[in-house]
Design an enzyme around this catalytic site. Structure first.
Site, PDB file in Angstrom:
ATOM      1  N   GLU A  51       0.828  -1.213   0.000  1.00 55.43           N
ATOM      2  CA  GLU A  51       0.000   0.000   0.000  1.00 55.43           C
ATOM      3  C   GLU A  51       0.864   1.265   0.000  1.00 55.43           C
ATOM      4  O   GLU A  51       1.849   1.361   0.741  1.00 55.43           O
ATOM      5  CB  GLU A  51      -0.874  -0.037   1.257  1.00 55.43           C
ATOM      6  CG  GLU A  51      -1.760   1.152   1.486  1.00 55.43           C
ATOM      7  CD  GLU A  51      -2.596   1.000   2.757  1.00 55.43           C
ATOM      8  OE1 GLU A  51      -3.501   1.818   2.969  1.00 55.43           O
ATOM      9  OE2 GLU A  51      -2.330   0.053   3.541  1.00 55.43           O
ATOM     10  N   LYS A 118      -9.260   2.897  -2.436  1.00 61.66           N
ATOM     11  CA  LYS A 118      -9.569   2.217  -1.170  1.00 61.66           C
ATOM     12  C   LYS A 118     -10.893   2.707  -0.607  1.00 61.66           C
ATOM     13  O   LYS A 118     -11.129   3.907  -0.485  1.00 61.66           O
ATOM     14  CB  LYS A 118      -8.433   2.470  -0.173  1.00 61.66           C
ATOM     15  CG  LYS A 118      -8.537   1.731   1.149  1.00 61.66           C
ATOM     16  CD  LYS A 118      -7.295   2.008   1.988  1.00 61.66           C
ATOM     17  CE  LYS A 118      -7.303   1.272   3.318  1.00 61.66           C
ATOM     18  NZ  LYS A 118      -6.070   1.551   4.094  1.00 61.66           N
ATOM     19  N   TYR A 124      -8.701   4.859  13.413  1.00 62.30           N
ATOM     20  CA  TYR A 124      -8.632   4.452  14.819  1.00 62.30           C
ATOM     21  C   TYR A 124      -7.191   4.071  15.124  1.00 62.30           C
ATOM     22  O   TYR A 124      -6.372   3.872  14.214  1.00 62.30           O
ATOM     23  CB  TYR A 124      -9.553   3.255  15.073  1.00 62.30           C
ATOM     24  CG  TYR A 124      -9.261   2.062  14.184  1.00 62.30           C
ATOM     25  CD1 TYR A 124      -8.295   1.128  14.531  1.00 62.30           C
ATOM     26  CD2 TYR A 124      -9.933   1.885  12.972  1.00 62.30           C
ATOM     27  CE1 TYR A 124      -8.001   0.060  13.700  1.00 62.30           C
ATOM     28  CE2 TYR A 124      -9.645   0.813  12.144  1.00 62.30           C
ATOM     29  CZ  TYR A 124      -8.681  -0.107  12.517  1.00 62.30           C
ATOM     30  OH  TYR A 124      -8.381  -1.156  11.698  1.00 62.30           O
ATOM     31  N   CYS A 154      -5.662  -3.124   2.061  1.00 58.12           N
ATOM     32  CA  CYS A 154      -5.535  -3.266   3.519  1.00 58.12           C
ATOM     33  C   CYS A 154      -6.872  -3.357   4.254  1.00 58.12           C
ATOM     34  O   CYS A 154      -7.487  -4.405   4.295  1.00 58.12           O
ATOM     35  CB  CYS A 154      -4.667  -2.139   4.078  1.00 58.12           C
ATOM     36  SG  CYS A 154      -3.830  -2.599   5.627  1.00 58.12           S
ATOM     37  N   GLY A 294      23.949  -2.112  34.512  1.00 55.46           N
ATOM     38  CA  GLY A 294      23.964  -3.403  35.194  1.00 55.46           C
ATOM     39  C   GLY A 294      22.568  -3.879  35.523  1.00 55.46           C
ATOM     40  O   GLY A 294      22.392  -4.939  36.109  1.00 55.46           O
ATOM     41  N   SER A 298      18.631  -1.869  30.591  1.00 53.61           N
ATOM     42  CA  SER A 298      19.739  -1.449  29.741  1.00 53.61           C
ATOM     43  C   SER A 298      20.465  -2.650  29.149  1.00 53.61           C
ATOM     44  O   SER A 298      20.975  -2.588  28.024  1.00 53.61           O
ATOM     45  CB  SER A 298      20.711  -0.549  30.505  1.00 53.61           C
ATOM     46  OG  SER A 298      21.292  -1.227  31.599  1.00 53.61           O
ATOM     47  N   THR A 398      16.403   3.758  27.842  1.00 54.69           N
ATOM     48  CA  THR A 398      16.172   2.363  28.225  1.00 54.69           C
ATOM     49  C   THR A 398      14.973   2.180  29.138  1.00 54.69           C
ATOM     50  O   THR A 398      14.836   1.142  29.795  1.00 54.69           O
ATOM     51  CB  THR A 398      17.437   1.788  28.901  1.00 54.69           C
ATOM     52  OG1 THR A 398      17.768   2.570  30.050  1.00 54.69           O
ATOM     53  CG2 THR A 398      18.614   1.794  27.931  1.00 54.69           C
ATOM     54  N   LYS A 513       4.948  14.089  31.248  1.00 57.62           N
ATOM     55  CA  LYS A 513       6.252  13.457  31.049  1.00 57.62           C
ATOM     56  C   LYS A 513       6.265  12.633  29.773  1.00 57.62           C
ATOM     57  O   LYS A 513       7.209  12.692  28.978  1.00 57.62           O
ATOM     58  CB  LYS A 513       6.590  12.548  32.230  1.00 57.62           C
ATOM     59  CG  LYS A 513       7.170  13.242  33.421  1.00 57.62           C
ATOM     60  CD  LYS A 513       7.675  12.190  34.392  1.00 57.62           C
ATOM     61  CE  LYS A 513       8.307  12.851  35.587  1.00 57.62           C
ATOM     62  NZ  LYS A 513       8.831  11.848  36.537  1.00 57.62           N
TER      63      LYS A 513
END
Length: 566
Positions: A51, A118, A124, A154, A294, A298, A398, A513
């Site tokens: 498409e 189409k 949505y 599609c 550690g 990550s 991360t 945020k």
């Protein structure tokens, strides 16, 4: 049209190719190259592309640019003139009578055989097609080499009636051009829905899907051919480019290679790898850099980045503080060494001392709180962004979906970066992905997987000091964020009111945020960003709390410690 070939016998090529949004000239060149490969090496009579392949999908508001649309429509004329002896089925934004359509055109020997518009425009989730396109209103069936072929695009084949309408219009087989993005379980759902309609209409179908990463969206490919009984007789690889041919005899497909679908965890891992690879490649970064703590998050991102780009294109930075445990430094260094990644160790204590010294007078008379913890995370962000700028490497953050949901992250600290690979990956799935990667080859130390997750921004800190256990939190978040369940519904499902109140109140007040976070790869049905669009300034709260009158004041994690996601 006339043909020397026997009626109903065709070789149709499926072109599951990774194209670049907006680069029309390069896309057209790749269409021509694929067409000639299919013609000369595979003996194809026809090649079907995904498409809107001329522009790439989704082109978003590029579709409002008249120069962009003009270039896309001119590209169709160029394709018609440039390719001979194989029919092209190509998706493009068609401008006609002042209206824009999501269209598929059939080109052969310099002539347009058909052009379909189409009909079902999705509007949505991640789709905004009614923002740009006018829907078509009728099926399109054309004759080629004695076969009558229907065209769909599609969403058409997800809606009842359109496949059947093509059959009623005389189609003997159906071609569908697709840009169907990945989420967990989508491939199985896609095949189940479409094959049930194919079986009901008793018409074979060729389904060609886009592959590749486009910002937060991943297109998984997995193109397939179904026979008139709704059985899959050919399936392409997932997450990889594919150019192959299926032969039709008497308009029925002859079974060909049928690659099995990935299991759930494997499919998510491969989607994340492809997303990182294409974001770096398509945006012309030289590689990627990330902070390595550690911790489990990550460690997983490092493995994903290396699998996507190669160890020579990835760098890691260890940034210990006074609270970083020795085993965290040991594990981080071990991860980098196992994956042959260049890494640096830059302690943050001098920077933290400098900032706290500068702020000592203004902070005088106040108690230490998460402000001081956030300073540590922001020092790390400054270091990583400086290295990213200097070296031309994409900074990968991360943070996972569980933490982003509840704001367990520091603005301009661990949230600083250009791309967030596991932004839509819940914490418990992080562990599953780590186990999956280690089943291929062990790259994440077992201690990293089994130790309690910790921010290491305060003495003896663990995440569960501030949050419900992740197995509980993830289940609540899935219901509230992805399924839009109310607090009462979640509590009625057996979750404690305390956990529900805590989780939902944090989700509600941390939209500001999330709006400032980097883009990240979508793997669920409700990712933050395209899928879930909530206002920042809002009096709505998913659950009533005693502090509701004050909850609409943005806070930088004033209640919970921020997590060092490096």
């Amino acid at each position: 049209m006339t043909s020397s070939k026997e009626s109903g016998n065709l070789k149709i090529a499926l072109a599951q190719i990774n194209f670049l949004v907006g680069n029309i000239a390069a896309n057209v060149d790749n269409i021509i190259k694929a067409a000639y490969t299919a013609r000369d090496e595979l003996g194809a009579d026809m090649i079907v592309f995904p498409e809107l392949i001329v522009t790439g999908y989704p082109a978003e508001d590029l579709l409002f640019r008249t120069d962009f649309i003009e270039e896309a429509n001119n590209a169709i004329h160029h394709l018609a003139e440039s390719v001979n002896d194989i029919a092209l089925v190509v998706g493009f934004p068609e401008l006609a009578d002042g209206k824009l359509y999501n269209s598929a055109v059939v080109l052969h020997q310099g002539v347009t055989l058909a052009c379909y518009r189409k009909q079902a425009l999705p509007n949505y989730g991640v789709f905004d097609e009614r923002r740009y396109f006018t829907p078509g209103n009728q099926p399109c069936v054309f004759e080629f080499n004695g076969s009558f072929i229907g065209l769909t695009i599609c969403e058409d084949v997800w809606q009842k009636g359109i496949i059947a309408a093509n059959k009623q219009a005389g189609a003997e087989l159906l071609l569908t051009l697709n840009a169907s993005p990945f989420n967990v379980g989508k491939m199985h759902q896609r095949e189940a829905v479409i094959c049930s309609q194919v079986k009901a209409a008793q018409i074979p179908l060729v389904y060609v899907n886009q592959v590749g990463g486009q910002d937060e969206l991943i297109f998984d490919g997995a193109s397939f051919v179904a026979d008139a009984q709704g059985e899959i007789v050919c399936r392409a690889e997932e997450f990889q480019e594919y150019l192959g041919v299926v032969e039709f005899k008497d308009n029925q497909p002859i079974p060909a290679t049928c690659v099995p679908l990935d299991e759930k965890i494997a499919s998510v891992y491969h989607a994340l790898v492809l997303g990182i690879k294409d974001y770096v490649r398509k945006n012309s970064f030289g590689g990627a850099i990330l902070g390595l703590s550690g911790g489990i998050d990550s460690a997983l991102v490092l493995a994903l980045a290396v699998d996507a780009l190669g160890s020579d294109k990835v760098e890691a930075v260890l940034m210990p503080s006074r609270y970083t445990q020795d085993m965290s430094n040991e594990d981080a260094a071990l991860e980098a060494e196992i994956l042959s990644v260049k890494y640096h160790t830059i302690p943050i204590e001098p920077a933290v001392n400098a900032f706290t010294g500068m702020l000592a007078e203004v902070f005088a008379g106040t108690k230490k709180d998460t402000t001081e913890e956030n300073i540590q995370a922001r020092c790390r962000g400054v270091i990583l962004m400086a290295m990213s700028n200097k070296q031309g490497l994409l900074l990968l953050t991360t943070g996972n979906k569980s933490e982003m949901s509840v704001g367990y992250a520091t603005l301009y600290g661990d949230m600083a970066g250009g791309f967030a690979p596991i932004k839509d990956v819940p914490k418990m799935l992080v562990y599953q992905l780590a186990r999956y990667r280690n089943s291929i080859s062990p790259v994440i130390p077992e201690r990293v997987i089994i130790r309690p997750p910790s921010a290491e921004l305060a003495p003896d800190q663990v995440d569960e000091d501030s949050l419900p256990p992740y197995e509980i939190l993830d289940a609540i978040l899935e219901r509230y964020v992805e399924k839009d369940q109310s607090a009462d519904e979640i509590i009625a499902a057996g979750f404690s009111r305390e956990h529900v109140v805590r989780a939902i109140s944090l989700v509600d007040r941390n939209e500001y945020k999330r709006r400032q976070s980097p883009p990240g790869i979508r793997i669920t049905t409700r990712a933050f960003g395209r899928d879930r669009r909530y206002p920042i300034t809002s009096g709505y709260r998913g659950i009533k709390t005693v502090n509701q009158d004050h909850d609409n004041q943005p806070q930088d994690n004033s209640e919970i410690s921020t997590k060092e996601k490096t």
